[in-house]
Design a protein around this motif. Structure first.
Motif, PDB file in Angstrom:
ATOM      1  N   GLN A   1      51.023  66.571  64.188  1.00  0.00           N
ATOM      2  CA  GLN A   1      50.753  66.471  65.613  1.00  0.00           C
ATOM      3  C   GLN A   1      50.909  65.046  66.147  1.00  0.00           C
ATOM      4  O   GLN A   1      51.029  64.831  67.348  1.00  0.00           O
ATOM      5  CB  GLN A   1      49.379  67.060  65.920  1.00  0.00           C
ATOM      6  CG  GLN A   1      49.530  68.575  66.153  1.00  0.00           C
ATOM      7  CD  GLN A   1      48.316  69.374  65.767  1.00  0.00           C
ATOM      8  OE1 GLN A   1      47.191  68.878  65.840  1.00  0.00           O
ATOM      9  NE2 GLN A   1      48.528  70.619  65.355  1.00  0.00           N
ATOM     10  N   ALA A   2      50.942  64.079  65.227  1.00  0.00           N
ATOM     11  CA  ALA A   2      51.163  62.694  65.669  1.00  0.00           C
ATOM     12  C   ALA A   2      52.640  62.331  65.714  1.00  0.00           C
ATOM     13  O   ALA A   2      53.002  61.216  66.081  1.00  0.00           O
ATOM     14  CB  ALA A   2      50.418  61.731  64.721  1.00  0.00           C
TER      15      ALA A   2
ATOM     16  N   LEU B   1      49.651  74.744  49.859  1.00  0.00           N
ATOM     17  CA  LEU B   1      49.997  73.641  50.752  1.00  0.00           C
ATOM     18  C   LEU B   1      48.757  73.172  51.515  1.00  0.00           C
ATOM     19  O   LEU B   1      47.928  73.984  51.919  1.00  0.00           O
ATOM     20  CB  LEU B   1      51.071  74.083  51.749  1.00  0.00           C
ATOM     21  CG  LEU B   1      52.424  74.493  51.172  1.00  0.00           C
ATOM     22  CD1 LEU B   1      53.347  74.975  52.285  1.00  0.00           C
ATOM     23  CD2 LEU B   1      53.066  73.333  50.422  1.00  0.00           C
ATOM     24  N   LEU B   2      48.679  71.862  51.703  1.00  0.00           N
ATOM     25  CA  LEU B   2      47.553  71.306  52.449  1.00  0.00           C
ATOM     26  C   LEU B   2      47.802  71.380  53.949  1.00  0.00           C
ATOM     27  O   LEU B   2      48.950  71.353  54.401  1.00  0.00           O
ATOM     28  CB  LEU B   2      47.364  69.836  52.072  1.00  0.00           C
ATOM     29  CG  LEU B   2      46.638  69.511  50.775  1.00  0.00           C
ATOM     30  CD1 LEU B   2      46.407  68.010  50.704  1.00  0.00           C
ATOM     31  CD2 LEU B   2      45.310  70.248  50.704  1.00  0.00           C
TER      32      LEU B   2
ATOM     33  N   GLY C   1      57.534  73.906  64.205  1.00  0.00           N
ATOM     34  CA  GLY C   1      56.992  75.246  64.423  1.00  0.00           C
ATOM     35  C   GLY C   1      57.271  76.198  63.266  1.00  0.00           C
ATOM     36  O   GLY C   1      56.517  77.145  63.038  1.00  0.00           O
ATOM     37  N   SER C   2      58.347  75.936  62.522  1.00  0.00           N
ATOM     38  CA  SER C   2      58.673  76.815  61.406  1.00  0.00           C
ATOM     39  C   SER C   2      57.663  76.705  60.271  1.00  0.00           C
ATOM     40  O   SER C   2      57.659  77.517  59.360  1.00  0.00           O
ATOM     41  CB  SER C   2      60.060  76.480  60.859  1.00  0.00           C
ATOM     42  OG  SER C   2      61.043  76.900  61.773  1.00  0.00           O
ATOM     43  N   TYR C   3      56.825  75.667  60.314  1.00  0.00           N
ATOM     44  CA  TYR C   3      55.837  75.493  59.254  1.00  0.00           C
ATOM     45  C   TYR C   3      54.409  75.601  59.771  1.00  0.00           C
ATOM     46  O   TYR C   3      53.487  75.098  59.150  1.00  0.00           O
ATOM     47  CB  TYR C   3      56.025  74.139  58.561  1.00  0.00           C
ATOM     48  CG  TYR C   3      57.437  73.868  58.143  1.00  0.00           C
ATOM     49  CD1 TYR C   3      58.038  74.687  57.184  1.00  0.00           C
ATOM     50  CD2 TYR C   3      58.178  72.835  58.696  1.00  0.00           C
ATOM     51  CE1 TYR C   3      59.353  74.471  56.797  1.00  0.00           C
ATOM     52  CE2 TYR C   3      59.482  72.599  58.307  1.00  0.00           C
ATOM     53  CZ  TYR C   3      60.069  73.426  57.361  1.00  0.00           C
ATOM     54  OH  TYR C   3      61.347  73.215  56.975  1.00  0.00           O
ATOM     55  N   ALA C   4      54.258  76.201  60.958  1.00  0.00           N
ATOM     56  CA  ALA C   4      52.925  76.312  61.538  1.00  0.00           C
ATOM     57  C   ALA C   4      52.453  77.762  61.482  1.00  0.00           C
ATOM     58  O   ALA C   4      53.205  78.676  61.799  1.00  0.00           O
ATOM     59  CB  ALA C   4      52.934  75.803  62.970  1.00  0.00           C
TER      60      ALA C   4
ATOM     61  N   ASN D   1      49.443  73.156  60.831  1.00  0.00           N
ATOM     62  CA  ASN D   1      50.739  72.723  60.312  1.00  0.00           C
ATOM     63  C   ASN D   1      50.694  72.516  58.804  1.00  0.00           C
ATOM     64  O   ASN D   1      49.768  71.906  58.282  1.00  0.00           O
ATOM     65  CB  ASN D   1      51.154  71.405  60.972  1.00  0.00           C
ATOM     66  CG  ASN D   1      51.404  71.596  62.442  1.00  0.00           C
ATOM     67  OD1 ASN D   1      50.516  71.365  63.263  1.00  0.00           O
ATOM     68  ND2 ASN D   1      52.597  72.034  62.782  1.00  0.00           N
ATOM     69  N   TYR D   2      51.729  73.033  58.137  1.00  0.00           N
ATOM     70  CA  TYR D   2      51.803  72.879  56.680  1.00  0.00           C
ATOM     71  C   TYR D   2      53.026  72.101  56.231  1.00  0.00           C
ATOM     72  O   TYR D   2      53.190  71.850  55.052  1.00  0.00           O
ATOM     73  CB  TYR D   2      51.789  74.249  56.005  1.00  0.00           C
ATOM     74  CG  TYR D   2      50.482  74.963  56.172  1.00  0.00           C
ATOM     75  CD1 TYR D   2      49.401  74.667  55.337  1.00  0.00           C
ATOM     76  CD2 TYR D   2      50.302  75.923  57.170  1.00  0.00           C
ATOM     77  CE1 TYR D   2      48.180  75.315  55.483  1.00  0.00           C
ATOM     78  CE2 TYR D   2      49.095  76.571  57.331  1.00  0.00           C
ATOM     79  CZ  TYR D   2      48.038  76.262  56.487  1.00  0.00           C
ATOM     80  OH  TYR D   2      46.834  76.902  56.644  1.00  0.00           O
TER      81      TYR D   2
END
Lengths: 297, 303, 431
Positions: C119-120, C111-112, C129-132, C137-138
């Motif tokens: 954040q925007a 994942l990139l 938050g579940s993907y940070a 962040n992903y």
């Protein structure tokens, strides 16, 4: 673990051939058929449940307590699965796969088995053991390396990939080899003396003798391919390549949605029918192997 | 090989061996090419992966024996191994006996034998999901017919079967045997056809009882088939997966958690492909040892 | 000697073939002309229309980008997408169905980093938050379900028991379940007071979200005990179907609540859409129902009820063609926007964006309850993640899954099962 352990527990054949009075023979016959019928009912029970569930509404399939017979028969499920779903396409794909895989497996398996059982050459036994041992590795363990390989050559998402995957198993080789062992060596020796080539011996002597084994190998391979789930799941992604097992999965949704259980059951019933027909028609080959008697002893 | 032979004979023997090797490989090749490319190569890759920390994608670092030493310390591995052995030890002889019995029972000319054979094979062709559902219904502790019968005949505390950690494995073994007996029956039926009728006639003339004929004719003549079934059954028992997955999913607790399930979970749920591969290799080694043992025993009896 | 030669030759041949197969060519389709085609992974497109809705809405706003959904099987999604990742064939945008895989996908380089996109996002988007991982962040969440309490108003009326008022602790819930069962039984109904589905999350999700100090990664699971004891008592008193019955009879929660077998049921908010559809189609009975906040650990959280739920989000495949990257990022920003949320709300999906416009669109659907408590329950709550981010989350949930079946089937006492889970944590989780 040794094959010797087994026979002690085996029940002997129920009917003795010694002459008995007609009454006793009749009683034993009635007992035999009674037992067989009760046992069959027990064996067919899940299928009966499938059949009945295929005639229910989705939310009536699982209830407490179990309701075996539906209140209202929803016959339209058997129309819906062809009209609203792609049962026809799934059936066609499954058919193609099962037939081609079975043909290839029977051919290459019986051919290789001849090499393993009748021709002595260095490394033969080790190679054979290697064949059998690989059966022990669960497919899900090596499916990722295999998938990477096949996708490098662009074979994934084609029926070819499934054919390639299932046609060259070690199972057929092992089964046929074991059967060839029962054919007396003298037969092939005699043919060799008569100037028959190895291929000739395979073609003219071994093949005709091994009809029951070929019939069972073909049947078991066919059923295995027909019912396979994980293999097609990984390799066949387009909807027009789906097999029946994959197609039926489209009726079960993730836990957040309601599944179409009745259609799953309908499809499962339909999926069993062709195999049952093939089996009914072909089962005599397991019993009437051509010309087996009189060859030995 | 050590005896001195004259050069001409040796040359002839060498030529024969060369010819045999060529023709042997000719027969084996069509199957072997597919087998080597599609099975052997990925398995060798799997063995390599078992020494790394690969997570099914990304880089794989060489870990040496770390995955294997972890196996020995892993409690769940011991549980899975124990459950797998438990399953095999009961499932193997039971299925062997029942399927041979079925084959003997249905290897005769009786009316509607085609129907009964089909019925025996039906559990194997019925979808495993349906089987799991129906057997779970039958085993249901409160409403299931099995326990209703058991309480009717006076069993006070009938087992809770698939929802009890003591009885879930026996329940699985029962269903697995029920499901697979038709499959192995087919193999035995095919094997029985190879036994010449004359042998039975001769035994009957000698006054052998039906048990005697079974012991002295059926069992020895059926040996190659029995051997095949035994080897396949032990391997397939060690690999048991789909039935458990749909019936109990390894539960309750870890009472039916087996090796193949551990492999699948570690590889695809927890993304520890390297470790999962080590479990597979251990399964492979165990099965290989058992198979070699069976081959040796078989050869011993053969002589 | 000969034998060994053969084995050697075989080994050499195999390793040669392996090396050959390992270094194949590269594949990848480059976008031609001005139009860009993005592929997105999805599942069960017939029952999960959200993918197509998002794709169409995005295409309408960005005509030069077409979004194509690649369909996977829902149940085997994780296995299949991972196999595709291994072979480098996964779609450009990868839907993260279960948040707990984020760690291994991100650290495995699949994942990139899309921190700039996430954040925007506006502040009313929850679940990112579940993907940070460590502040990076992903994934961008587009869906955020959370658990609520469904109740059957007709059955409550028949039993003469007051509806949940949003001020229930679990003990109040248990009392109501018993009272309902008794009253309904007296009225000649088969229905039970409550239904608790057999999933691990149905119980552990609440215990972990609501108990102060509960932490999955601590390896201490005593906090599960009161929750289990309460449910076991309800089971024994016959106020809800037992775990044994549920698992051996394969009961579905849709049929249990939809066919009025239970008066109340805690379930994820996704069930709202299903229930509406099933009542319309005749699969479920026609009865009046409502939604209430889930019962709480204590009265201190009545004002802002605590519940749980994982988001569903999307990330960008690390192997994406760089020419497509901008469009992919735009798509992710879009799926977590209020425009997308309103579109999703119209088809009954609870999006990650909260706000009056979204709530209004959601409750404008036909067949939904319209009382204030239902609206309040859907919009006012704290949703804690079911699977907090961490490397070992998958393995921990496996352990606790075994704990759940052992306790619920009454194969093991609560104390023993928790002790075993803690032992296994020590033994199997590498920190």
């Amino acid at each position: 673990m040794s094959p010797r352990l087994a026979p002690e527990r085996v029940p002997t054949a129920g009917v003795s051939a010694r002459p008995r009075s007609a009454v006793r023979r009749r009683i034993s016959k009635v007992t035999l058929y009674g037992t067989l019928i009760v046992a069959s009912a027990f064996l067919l029970l899940p299928f009966f449940w499938l059949l009945m569930s295929s005639l229910k509404k989705d939310n009536d399939v699982f209830t407490v307590p179990i309701r075996w017979i539906p209140e209202i028969f929803e016959w339209h499920n058997y129309v819906d699965i062809w009209v609203n779903a792609d049962m026809g396409i799934w059936l066609k794909n499954t058919m193609i796969l099962s037939i081609v895989v079975t043909l290839l497996q029977v051919f290459t398996g019986s051919f290789a088995a001849y090499g393993f059982s009748r021709i002595r050459f260095p490394g033969r036994n080790a190679l054979f053991l290697g064949y059998v041992a690989t059966i022990a590795v669960p497919w899900q363990a090596y499916m990722v390396p295999q998938f990477i390989m096949l996708s490098k050559v662009g074979l994934t998402n084609t029926l070819w990939s499934m054919i390639a995957l299932q046609a060259f198993g070690a199972f057929g080789v092992f089964l046929m080899k074991q059967f060839y062992e029962t054919v007396p060596e003298e037969l092939s020796e005699a043919a060799r003396v008569d100037g028959l080539s190895e291929f000739g011996i395979y073609r003219r002597i071994m093949l005709p003798l091994s009809v029951p084994a070929i019939a069972s190998l073909a049947l078991l391979t066919f059923v295995k391919t027909w019912n396979d789930y994980l293999g097609p799941r990984i390799y066949l992604r387009d909807r027009d390549l789906f097999t029946i097992q994959l197609g039926l999965k489209t009726f079960t949704a993730d836990p957040q949605h309601a599944s179409q259980f009745a259609l799953v059951m309908t499809g499962s019933v339909l999926s069993v029918v062709p195999i049952a027909i093939i089996f009914m028609a072909g089962q005599r080959y397991f019993v009437e192997g051509i010309a087996t008697s009189g060859m030995k002893g | 090989m050590t005896t001195v032979v004259e050069p001409g004979l040796r040359r002839r023997r060498n030529r024969l061996r060369w010819r045999n090797t060529v023709s042997g490989w000719t027969f084996i090749l069509p199957n072997f090419v597919g087998f080597a490319l599609l099975t052997l190569v990925p398995i060798v890759a799997l063995i390599y992966i078992s020494f790394t920390n690969w997570n099914a994608f990304g880089a794989a670092d060489w870990m040496g024996l770390k995955n294997y030493t972890r196996l020995f310390k892993d409690r769940s591995y011991r549980v899975a191994l124990w459950n797998t052995v438990y399953y095999t030890v009961f499932h193997l002889p039971l299925t062997l006996a029942v399927s041979l019995g079925l084959a003997l029972l249905l290897n005769r000319k009786i009316k509607a034998v085609a129907f009964f054979r089909t019925a025996a094979f039906f559990p194997y062709i019925t979808s495993v999901v349906a089987i799991a559902i129906v057997w779970n219904l039958l085993f249901s502790p409160e409403y299931g017919p099995i326990n209703q019968v058991l309480s009717f005949i006076g069993v006070d505390n009938p087992p809770r079967w698939t929802v009890s950690s003591d009885w879930s494995m026996p329940a699985i073994i029962i269903v697995a045997t029920w499901r697979e007996m038709g499959y192995y029956m087919i193999l035995f039926l095919a094997g029985l056809q190879a036994i010449p009728r004359e042998l039975y006639e001769a035994a009957r003339v000698d006054g052998a009882s039906s048990w005697g004929r079974f012991r002295n004719v059926t069992v020895p003549c059926l040996r190659p088939t029995t051997f095949f079934v035994t080897v396949m059954l032990s391997i397939e028992s060690f690999k048991v997966f789909d039935l458990i997955l749909v019936m109990t999913d390894g539960g309750p607790g870890q009472s039916t958690f087996v090796l193949s399930q551990m492999i699948f979970n570690k590889a695809f749920v927890e993304n520890q492909y390297g470790y999962a591969s080590a479990v597979s290799v251990s399964l492979f080694v165990i099965c290989l040892a058992i198979t070699v043992f069976q081959f040796l025993v078989n050869r011993r009896i053969e002589r | 000697m000969k034998k060994r030669m053969w084995t050697m030759a075989g080994a050499v041949a195999i390793s040669g073939a392996l090396a050959l197969s390992g270094c194949g060519g590269d594949n990848g389709d480059t976008p031609s002309g001005g139009s860009i085609n993005l592929t997105v992974s999805g599942w069960s497109l017939e029952t999960t229309p959200e993918f197509q809705v998002l794709a169409d809405a995005f295409h309408a706003a960005n005509p030069d980008v077409t979004v194509e959904i690649v369909e996977y099987d829902a149940a085997d999604y994780q296995t299949l997408i991972q196999v595709d990742m291994s072979a480098g064939k996964a779609p450009d945008i990868i839907t993260i169905k279960e948040a707990k895989v984020t760690h291994s996908w991100a650290t495995g380089g699949q994942l990139l980093d899309i921190s700039d996109v996430v954040q925007a996002l506006p502040s009313n988007v929850s679940g990112a938050g579940s993907y940070a991982i460590d502040g990076v962040n992903y994934g961008a969440p587009y869906r955020q379900d959370s658990w609520v309490l469904f109740y059957n108003q007709d059955l409550f009326d028949a039993a003469g028991i007051a509806y949940p008022d949003g001020k229930w602790t679990w003990d109040d819930y248990a009392k109501a379940a018993r009272d309902l069962t008794a009253a309904l039984g007296a009225a000649g109904s088969q229905a039970l007071g409550a239904y608790e589905h057999s999933w691990q999350s149905t119980l552990q999700g609440f215990a972990q979200a609501q108990t102060p100090g509960a932490d999955l990664f601590s390896g201490k699971y005593d906090y599960l005990k009161p929750y289990y004891e309460r449910v076991l008592a309800l089971q024994d008193d016959g106020a809800q179907a037992t775990f044994g019955t549920i698992s051996t009879n394969k009961l579905t929660y849709q049929a249990q609540f939809g066919k009025q077998q239970a008066a109340m049921m805690a379930m994820g908010s996704w069930y709202v859409a299903t229930l509406v559809t099933q009542q319309k189609g005749g699969e479920a009975d026609n009865f009046k129902w409502g939604i209430a906040p889930v019962p709480q650990y204590s009265s201190s959280t009545f004002a802002k009820p605590v519940t749980f739920g994982d988001p569903t989000g999307m990330g960008i495949n690390a192997k994406i063609d760089s020419a497509k990257l901008e469009a992919a990022k735009q798509f992710l920003a879009f799926v977590a926007s209020e425009t997308a949320a309103v579109e999703l709300a119209k088809i009954g999906i609870v999006s990650s964006v909260t706000g009056d416009a979204v709530t209004a669109a959601y409750f404008a659907q036909a067949g939904l309850p319209t009382d204030d408590l239902s609206k309040e329950a859907m919009s006012n709550h704290v949703t804690k993640p079911e699977n907090p981010q961490g490397e070992t989350i998958g393995a921990i949930q496996t352990i606790l899954g075994a704990t759940h079946t052992a306790v619920m089937s009454e194969s093991q006492s609560v104390d023993d099962a928790i002790a075993e889970a803690q032992d296994r944590f020590e033994n199997e989780i590498e920190i």
